[in-house]
Write a protein that holds these residues in place. Structure first.
Motif, PDB file in Angstrom:
ATOM      1  N   GLY A 173      -1.266   7.184   7.624  1.00 18.07           N
ATOM      2  CA  GLY A 173      -0.114   7.979   8.015  1.00 18.07           C
ATOM      3  C   GLY A 173       1.159   7.352   7.515  1.00 18.07           C
ATOM      4  O   GLY A 173       1.154   6.302   6.884  1.00 18.07           O
ATOM      5  N   LYS A 174       2.277   7.983   7.818  1.00 16.82           N
ATOM      6  CA  LYS A 174       3.546   7.530   7.251  1.00 16.82           C
ATOM      7  C   LYS A 174       4.399   6.857   8.312  1.00 16.82           C
ATOM      8  O   LYS A 174       4.600   7.364   9.387  1.00 16.82           O
ATOM      9  CB  LYS A 174       4.289   8.731   6.681  1.00 16.82           C
ATOM     10  CG  LYS A 174       5.498   8.357   5.866  1.00 16.82           C
ATOM     11  CD  LYS A 174       6.080   9.607   5.243  1.00 16.82           C
ATOM     12  CE  LYS A 174       7.421   9.290   4.597  1.00 16.82           C
ATOM     13  NZ  LYS A 174       8.008  10.452   3.982  1.00 16.82           N
ATOM     14  N   ARG A 175       4.877   5.695   7.972  1.00 17.34           N
ATOM     15  CA  ARG A 175       5.751   4.989   8.872  1.00 17.34           C
ATOM     16  C   ARG A 175       6.782   4.270   8.025  1.00 17.34           C
ATOM     17  O   ARG A 175       6.971   4.608   6.868  1.00 17.34           O
ATOM     18  CB  ARG A 175       4.915   4.004   9.711  1.00 17.34           C
ATOM     19  CG  ARG A 175       5.590   3.616  11.009  1.00 17.34           C
ATOM     20  CD  ARG A 175       4.646   2.781  11.862  1.00 17.34           C
ATOM     21  NE  ARG A 175       5.396   2.024  12.848  1.00 17.34           N
ATOM     22  CZ  ARG A 175       5.871   0.821  12.628  1.00 17.34           C
ATOM     23  NH1 ARG A 175       5.697   0.228  11.493  1.00 17.34           N
ATOM     24  NH2 ARG A 175       6.539   0.197  13.581  1.00 17.34           N
ATOM     25  N   LEU A 201      -4.424   8.612  -0.601  1.00 17.99           N
ATOM     26  CA  LEU A 201      -5.469   8.108   0.297  1.00 17.99           C
ATOM     27  C   LEU A 201      -4.872   7.262   1.406  1.00 17.99           C
ATOM     28  O   LEU A 201      -5.169   7.444   2.583  1.00 17.99           O
ATOM     29  CB  LEU A 201      -6.475   7.257  -0.489  1.00 17.99           C
ATOM     30  CG  LEU A 201      -7.555   7.978  -1.289  1.00 17.99           C
ATOM     31  CD1 LEU A 201      -8.349   6.982  -2.107  1.00 17.99           C
ATOM     32  CD2 LEU A 201      -8.481   8.745  -0.367  1.00 17.99           C
ATOM     33  N   GLY A 202      -4.020   6.304   1.051  1.00 16.83           N
ATOM     34  CA  GLY A 202      -3.532   5.334   2.024  1.00 16.83           C
ATOM     35  C   GLY A 202      -2.319   5.818   2.782  1.00 16.83           C
ATOM     36  O   GLY A 202      -1.993   5.297   3.836  1.00 16.83           O
ATOM     37  N   GLY A 203      -1.632   6.789   2.249  1.00 15.39           N
ATOM     38  CA  GLY A 203      -0.382   7.211   2.860  1.00 15.39           C
ATOM     39  C   GLY A 203       0.754   6.565   2.099  1.00 15.39           C
ATOM     40  O   GLY A 203       0.721   5.377   1.773  1.00 15.39           O
ATOM     41  N   LEU A 204       1.770   7.350   1.834  1.00 14.86           N
ATOM     42  CA  LEU A 204       2.860   6.899   0.985  1.00 14.86           C
ATOM     43  C   LEU A 204       3.772   5.957   1.745  1.00 14.86           C
ATOM     44  O   LEU A 204       4.044   6.155   2.908  1.00 14.86           O
ATOM     45  CB  LEU A 204       3.649   8.130   0.545  1.00 14.86           C
ATOM     46  CG  LEU A 204       4.668   7.877  -0.537  1.00 14.86           C
ATOM     47  CD1 LEU A 204       3.954   7.485  -1.804  1.00 14.86           C
ATOM     48  CD2 LEU A 204       5.474   9.126  -0.743  1.00 14.86           C
ATOM     49  N   GLY A 205       4.223   4.942   1.074  1.00 21.03           N
ATOM     50  CA  GLY A 205       5.342   4.203   1.611  1.00 21.03           C
ATOM     51  C   GLY A 205       5.028   2.993   2.451  1.00 21.03           C
ATOM     52  O   GLY A 205       5.817   2.628   3.296  1.00 21.03           O
ATOM     53  N   SER A 206       3.871   2.366   2.286  1.00 21.10           N
ATOM     54  CA  SER A 206       3.710   1.088   2.950  1.00 21.10           C
ATOM     55  C   SER A 206       2.733   0.228   2.186  1.00 21.10           C
ATOM     56  O   SER A 206       1.829   0.732   1.524  1.00 21.10           O
ATOM     57  CB  SER A 206       3.242   1.261   4.394  1.00 21.10           C
ATOM     58  OG  SER A 206       1.877   1.539   4.442  1.00 21.10           O
ATOM     59  N   VAL A 207       2.940  -1.090   2.258  1.00 22.29           N
ATOM     60  CA  VAL A 207       2.037  -2.007   1.567  1.00 22.29           C
ATOM     61  C   VAL A 207       0.624  -1.928   2.151  1.00 22.29           C
ATOM     62  O   VAL A 207      -0.338  -1.793   1.398  1.00 22.29           O
ATOM     63  CB  VAL A 207       2.603  -3.442   1.615  1.00 22.29           C
ATOM     64  CG1 VAL A 207       1.607  -4.415   1.015  1.00 22.29           C
ATOM     65  CG2 VAL A 207       3.921  -3.508   0.859  1.00 22.29           C
ATOM     66  N   ARG A 213      -5.579  15.916   5.409  1.00 20.87           N
ATOM     67  CA  ARG A 213      -4.736  14.886   6.005  1.00 20.87           C
ATOM     68  C   ARG A 213      -3.713  14.410   4.970  1.00 20.87           C
ATOM     69  O   ARG A 213      -3.841  13.320   4.378  1.00 20.87           O
ATOM     70  CB  ARG A 213      -5.600  13.722   6.483  1.00 20.87           C
ATOM     71  CG  ARG A 213      -4.874  12.806   7.442  1.00 20.87           C
ATOM     72  CD  ARG A 213      -5.775  11.715   7.991  1.00 20.87           C
ATOM     73  NE  ARG A 213      -4.963  10.582   8.421  1.00 20.87           N
ATOM     74  CZ  ARG A 213      -4.278  10.554   9.557  1.00 20.87           C
ATOM     75  NH1 ARG A 213      -4.315  11.565  10.372  1.00 20.87           N
ATOM     76  NH2 ARG A 213      -3.540   9.499   9.873  1.00 20.87           N
ATOM     77  N   PRO A 214      -2.690  15.235   4.726  1.00 23.66           N
ATOM     78  CA  PRO A 214      -1.754  14.916   3.649  1.00 23.66           C
ATOM     79  C   PRO A 214      -0.946  13.640   3.895  1.00 23.66           C
ATOM     80  O   PRO A 214      -0.343  13.109   2.971  1.00 23.66           O
ATOM     81  CB  PRO A 214      -0.841  16.151   3.578  1.00 23.66           C
ATOM     82  CG  PRO A 214      -1.097  16.918   4.800  1.00 23.66           C
ATOM     83  CD  PRO A 214      -2.413  16.502   5.381  1.00 23.66           C
ATOM     84  N   SER A 215      -0.932  13.120   5.127  1.00 15.40           N
ATOM     85  CA  SER A 215      -0.153  11.912   5.374  1.00 15.40           C
ATOM     86  C   SER A 215      -0.938  10.641   5.062  1.00 15.40           C
ATOM     87  O   SER A 215      -0.414   9.541   5.200  1.00 15.40           O
ATOM     88  CB  SER A 215       0.324  11.881   6.824  1.00 15.40           C
ATOM     89  OG  SER A 215      -0.771  11.943   7.693  1.00 15.40           O
ATOM     90  N   GLY A 216      -2.198  10.780   4.643  1.00 17.18           N
ATOM     91  CA  GLY A 216      -2.958   9.602   4.271  1.00 17.18           C
ATOM     92  C   GLY A 216      -3.706   8.986   5.439  1.00 17.18           C
ATOM     93  O   GLY A 216      -3.536   9.384   6.582  1.00 17.18           O
TER      94      GLY A 216
END
Lengths: 241, 288
Positions: free
Chosen positions: B283-285, B230-236, B277-280
């Motif tokens: 999105g991914k950053r 849901l939120g996108g992988l890899g960030s707080v 929207r697979p990046s959440g």
């Protein structure tokens, strides 16, 4: 002070079963600017990666200030004063310019010295000061290269290795970078430069090594190599006057 | 006005979900390891809180720190001793490794603590808060606030500390990080430890809300997955947004469709999002 800053002796290295470097021997004296020239696939990048311990060494010896560091870790090479500006710059794109520079000082405990060196890098490349809060990934190619060189300098190295200074950059940027590099070198930092622009490299360096298919085929004062007809033929297309 | 109540429930739930997922997201984002141990780490944190309360009377809000520290140590050792050996292998290899380790840890917990559901029954519950038409159980709200604070603390550590910068650097480019002198394997272990810390602390906070059993680990792991997608992988911030989104979805889903459909709804939305929207949402950053 007789020990060379860096000495590489009979080095053999490669990736898996593919051997890239064959008996490579070269040295860099303290404060000297040395370049390695050669065509694509000659093993220049592999040589730098082997020195930085990113590529395993199968035979030979790498010494810094006379101390054997063959088979060390990348961190030990940095601690020994060897900073490596990798091919393609490899900045941390979503990190600010300032944080990228601070990463270069990762191993250093001296906060005051780090702050001082940060100012020195900004003085060397004022563009970086203007853009210090910006993400490194948003910089132009030349600015990224400045940031990469600055990041290397933040380790306060005694030897700075640069893999491709000018590749793909506008001539004006190349001049700014070359100028910066001269100033760094004039302060006593030895430089080992890999460069595809042979003319530019030979102009900058004191000495040069020619690498061909993983072997050193020629070495000597840069000025002498620049006049060597074989070099002119092979790397300058005979065009340079 | 019932909607305000449902909204408030969703937000409280969401804060806890964020804490459940943030460590999982950190490990996945930085190490590219899908840590299937994460659910069991949370349950183990709950047990630490349970026994700390039962034997020493330490309130779970305090033992969250103890549970976090204990799980950090366990996570560090697991990464340094085991996962680091295969970290360069394709993601399926590390997935199978953590799957196997999870079987061991989960069954060890079943053996040691049995499958019986236990619960921390607080001697002095905080009672409920009344805000106009909204009723909120005080302990839940306090747990959520602590969960948010812990997540915010992790965010600051990643952003402003030297180790945090190294973790982010490793996430972006392991080799370039190594050239800066970063000991990548040590950073891997610290990162895995931090993920386990968040799991342990979240588990302790959850112990006053959910019944505790090793059987719950897959439930928590599933939630962590959904929050990350849901939120996108890899960030707080991504984990926070994903956590709150899942909390709201479940809360409103339970109200409209009945509580038995809340999980079905969240996983259906997971599937739709994976297609659309697979990046959440964010999105991914970079990881920060």
């Amino acid at each position: 002070m007789d020990a060379p800053k860096l000495s590489v002796t009979q080095l053999q290295a490669g990736y898996g079963d593919v051997q890239v470097l064959w008996d490579v021997t070269l040295d860099v004296k303290p404060g000297e600017m040395v370049c390695i020239v050669g065509s694509n696939g000659a093993g220049k990048t592999t040589l730098m990666r082997a020195i930085s311990a990113l590529v395993p060494v199968s035979a030979g010896r790498i010494a810094v200030d006379g101390a054997d560091l063959t088979g060390a870790t990348p961190a030990r090479m940095v601690a020994a004063g060897v900073a490596h500006v990798p091919e393609g710059r490899r900045l941390f794109g979503a990190m600010s310019v300032r944080d990228n520079l601070l990463m270069g000082a990762y191993l250093r405990p001296d906060k005051a010295g780090i702050a001082e060196d940060l100012e020195k890098v900004y003085a060397l490349f004022p563009r970086l000061a203007e853009r210090q809060k910006q993400d490194a990934g948003t910089l132009s190619g030349g600015e990224q290269q400045m940031c990469a060189v600055g990041r290397g300098l933040m380790a306060r190295p005694s030897l700075l290795m640069i893999d491709e200074l000018s590749l793909g950059l506008a001539p004006r940027m190349v001049d700014l970078l070359a100028d910066g590099l001269r100033r760094v070198n004039a302060e006593g930092v030895a430089v080992l430069l890999v460069e595809q622009d042979v003319m530019n490299a030979l102009e900058l360096a004191d000495r040069a090594f020619v690498l061909d298919r993983g072997r050193v085929t020629l070495s000597g004062p840069a000025a002498a190599l620049a006049d060597d007809p074989a070099i002119r033929e092979a790397y300058m297309g005979g065009l340079a006057g | 006005m019932i909607y305000l109540q449902v909204l408030a429930n969703g937000l409280v739930l969401g804060g806890l979900y964020a804490a459940i997922a943030v460590g999982f997201s950190l490990v996945w984002g930085v190490l590219n390891v899908i840590n299937l141990l994460h659910g069991s780490f949370i349950v183990l944190g709950s047990y630490v809180a349970f026994f700390a309360y039962a034997y020493f009377g330490i309130h779970p809000f305090l033992s969250a720190g103890i549970a976090g520290a204990a799980l950090f140590a366990l996570g560090y050792v697991v990464q340094a001793g085991l996962v680091n050996r295969v970290i360069a292998a394709p993601v399926l290899i590390t997935l199978i490794l953590t799957f196997g380790l999870d079987l061991i840890l989960n069954n060890a917990m079943l053996l040691a603590f049995s499958a019986d559901y236990r619960k921390v029954n607080l001697a002095h519950p905080l009672g409920s808060l009344e805000l106009g038409p909204i009723f909120l159980p005080g302990d839940r709200v306090a747990a959520m606030v602590l969960a948010f604070l812990l997540t915010a603390l992790l965010y600051r550590v990643l952003r402003d500390s030297r180790i945090g910068r190294a973790i982010i650097a490793v996430r972006m480019d392991r080799e370039a990080a190594a050239l800066m002198g970063v000991d990548v394997k040590r950073i891997n272990a610290i990162t895995f430890g931090l993920g386990a810390f968040m799991a342990g602390a979240a588990g302790a906070l959850l112990s006053i809300i959910y019944p505790i059993s090793p059987l719950n680990s897959s439930l928590f792991l599933g939630k962590a997955f959904v929050v990350c997608v849901l939120g996108g992988l890899g960030s707080v911030p991504g984990a926070m947004v994903g956590g709150v989104a899942l909390g709201l979805i479940e809360s409103f889903g339970a109200y409209w469709l009945g509580p038995e459909h809340a999980i079905t709804l969240s996983f259906s939305i997971l599937l739709v999002l994976l297609f659309v929207r697979p990046s959440g949402i964010l999105g991914k950053r970079g990881y920060e």
